[in-house]
Design a protein around this motif. Structure first.
Motif, PDB file in Angstrom:
ATOM      1  N   ARG A 175     -43.611  87.405  91.635  1.00 62.06           N
ATOM      2  CA  ARG A 175     -44.896  87.709  92.259  1.00 62.06           C
ATOM      3  C   ARG A 175     -45.745  86.448  92.232  1.00 62.06           C
ATOM      4  O   ARG A 175     -46.075  85.923  91.170  1.00 62.06           O
ATOM      5  N   LEU A 176     -46.043  85.955  93.411  1.00 67.14           N
ATOM      6  CA  LEU A 176     -46.837  84.737  93.561  1.00 67.14           C
ATOM      7  C   LEU A 176     -48.148  85.062  94.254  1.00 67.14           C
ATOM      8  O   LEU A 176     -48.189  85.930  95.136  1.00 67.14           O
ATOM      9  N   ALA A 177     -49.188  84.353  93.879  1.00 64.85           N
ATOM     10  CA  ALA A 177     -50.442  84.414  94.618  1.00 64.85           C
ATOM     11  C   ALA A 177     -50.995  82.999  94.707  1.00 64.85           C
ATOM     12  O   ALA A 177     -51.176  82.334  93.688  1.00 64.85           O
ATOM     13  N   LEU A 178     -51.221  82.530  95.922  1.00 64.35           N
ATOM     14  CA  LEU A 178     -51.757  81.193  96.175  1.00 64.35           C
ATOM     15  C   LEU A 178     -53.191  81.336  96.662  1.00 64.35           C
ATOM     16  O   LEU A 178     -53.436  81.880  97.749  1.00 64.35           O
ATOM     17  N   VAL A 181     -53.860  84.788  97.741  1.00 62.20           N
ATOM     18  CA  VAL A 181     -53.048  85.377  98.811  1.00 62.20           C
ATOM     19  C   VAL A 181     -51.651  85.662  98.268  1.00 62.20           C
ATOM     20  O   VAL A 181     -50.943  84.743  97.848  1.00 62.20           O
ATOM     21  N   PRO A 182     -51.201  86.935  98.248  1.00 65.94           N
ATOM     22  CA  PRO A 182     -49.898  87.271  97.679  1.00 65.94           C
ATOM     23  C   PRO A 182     -48.754  86.674  98.491  1.00 65.94           C
ATOM     24  O   PRO A 182     -48.817  86.554  99.713  1.00 65.94           O
ATOM     25  N   ASP A 183     -47.687  86.295  97.779  1.00 70.51           N
ATOM     26  CA  ASP A 183     -46.480  85.784  98.429  1.00 70.51           C
ATOM     27  C   ASP A 183     -45.290  86.121  97.540  1.00 70.51           C
ATOM     28  O   ASP A 183     -44.667  85.247  96.953  1.00 70.51           O
ATOM     29  N   ASP A 184     -44.976  87.401  97.433  1.00 68.50           N
ATOM     30  CA  ASP A 184     -43.883  87.844  96.576  1.00 68.50           C
ATOM     31  C   ASP A 184     -42.550  87.585  97.253  1.00 68.50           C
ATOM     32  O   ASP A 184     -42.435  87.567  98.484  1.00 68.50           O
ATOM     33  N   ARG A 260     -55.170  75.623  95.243  1.00 64.06           N
ATOM     34  CA  ARG A 260     -55.936  75.172  94.073  1.00 64.06           C
ATOM     35  C   ARG A 260     -55.688  76.038  92.853  1.00 64.06           C
ATOM     36  O   ARG A 260     -55.849  75.598  91.721  1.00 64.06           O
ATOM     37  N   GLN A 261     -55.312  77.278  93.099  1.00 66.01           N
ATOM     38  CA  GLN A 261     -55.049  78.204  92.007  1.00 66.01           C
ATOM     39  C   GLN A 261     -53.812  79.030  92.354  1.00 66.01           C
ATOM     40  O   GLN A 261     -53.668  79.510  93.480  1.00 66.01           O
ATOM     41  N   VAL A 262     -52.917  79.171  91.372  1.00 66.46           N
ATOM     42  CA  VAL A 262     -51.676  79.893  91.584  1.00 66.46           C
ATOM     43  C   VAL A 262     -51.479  80.868  90.426  1.00 66.46           C
ATOM     44  O   VAL A 262     -51.691  80.511  89.260  1.00 66.46           O
TER      45      VAL A 262
END
Length: 308
Positions: A175-178, A181-184, A260-262
């Motif tokens: 589970r990623l959020a940049l 903004v989610p990017d699973d 800038r934030q992950v």
């Protein structure tokens, strides 16, 4: 200037304290203090007030000095003596002692990152990631140390460890959020990078700018497994042919985005620079960029792909 030297005398390329001291004197500086790589640099800064800290060693030595100097007025200078020297290479540093000291008239503000997870809070200057890089680091740790090997042979050994890890690696849910903004997805590799390379000079983010206030977020899924394997094979073939493999490195192009934030959440080990951490239960790890947190003397533009 009064210089504090952090010296890792077990690094791949040996330069004596006498050589370093003589060169500093010749350029009008003073070698005031010498610390081992395990010294408490933060306490030394408070007690002795050096004007420059010179980190002479590999990426581990440089990263430790960078963590201590982040947010401080005292600048960092780098004498790359290690095997990969990812940090120095990404900052466009010279390699000879005279080149390093002569370049101190110029300085550059460099970003750092802060990783918060189950272990607490830790700054980093290379990258944080899951999947292939932690697997490669763990494989290298299992191999017997061979300090008698020359630098390019040590790099070859490390590339082989990463390559041999890849067939056994499974794509894992992440589970990623940049920037919120989610990017699973299912990934073999996720790397949140400040500089362009990690490990044995694995150039994963060719256009990463360590002074732009942004992470370069690199991902590789199952569809990228063959490209990664070909990349490692080309690196090994180039080493056997006596070339540096830089032209081949330029052909590895993985998806890269900036943030800038992950937030990263996945089961399994995770690395912060060269240190491995377990993340029990796939707890979330938060990564935040610190723009211009570190002043580096002599740092220029990062090298172009295919050039050193």
């Amino acid at each position: 200037m009064k210089v504090t030297l952090i010296h890792n005398d077990s690094s791949g390329r040996a330069i004596s304290l006498e050589q370093i001291g003589e060169t500093l004197t010749r350029h009008g500086h003073e070698l005031a203090h010498v610390l081992g790589e395990d010294a408490d640099v933060a306490q030394h800064l408070a007690d002795e007030h050096p004007e420059v800290v010179l980190a002479a060693g590999g990426d581990g030595t440089v990263a430790a000095a960078a963590r201590a100097l982040a947010g401080q007025a005292v600048p960092l200078a780098i004498l790359p003596l290690g095997t990969a020297n990812n940090i120095a290479r990404s900052l466009g540093r010279g390699t000879s002692l005279d080149e390093v000291v002569a370049s101190w008239a110029h300085a550059r503000q460099v970003d750092m990152g802060v990783a918060e997870g189950p272990w607490g809070r830790r700054r980093f200057i290379e990258s944080v990631g899951m999947g292939l890089v932690p697997a490669g680091i763990a494989a290298m740790d299992r191999w017997p140390a061979q300090h008698d090997l020359v630098a390019h042979a040590q790099v070859e050994q490390a590339v082989r460890a990463f390559r041999d890890s890849l067939p056994h690696l499974e794509a894992r849910p992440c589970r990623l959020a940049l920037d919120g903004v989610p990017d699973d997805g299912q990934y073999l590799l996720v790397e949140v990078m400040i500089i362009r390379s990690i490990g044995p000079n694995l150039v994963l983010a060719h256009d990463a700018d360590p002074s732009d206030g942004l992470f370069s977020v690199v991902v590789a899924g199952e569809q990228d497994r063959d490209a990664l394997m070909r990349y490692f094979d080309r690196r090994l073939a180039a080493n056997e042919a006596g070339t540096d493999g830089e032209d081949e490195e330029a052909t590895l192009r993985l998806p890269v985005r900036t943030a800038r934030q992950v937030t990263l959440q996945s089961e399994g080990p995770l690395h912060v620079d060269d240190r491995l951490f377990d993340v029990p239960g796939g707890q979330p790890v938060s990564l935040l960029i610190e723009p211009g947190a570190l002043r580096v003397l002599g740092a220029g533009a990062p090298p172009e792909a295919g050039k050193d």
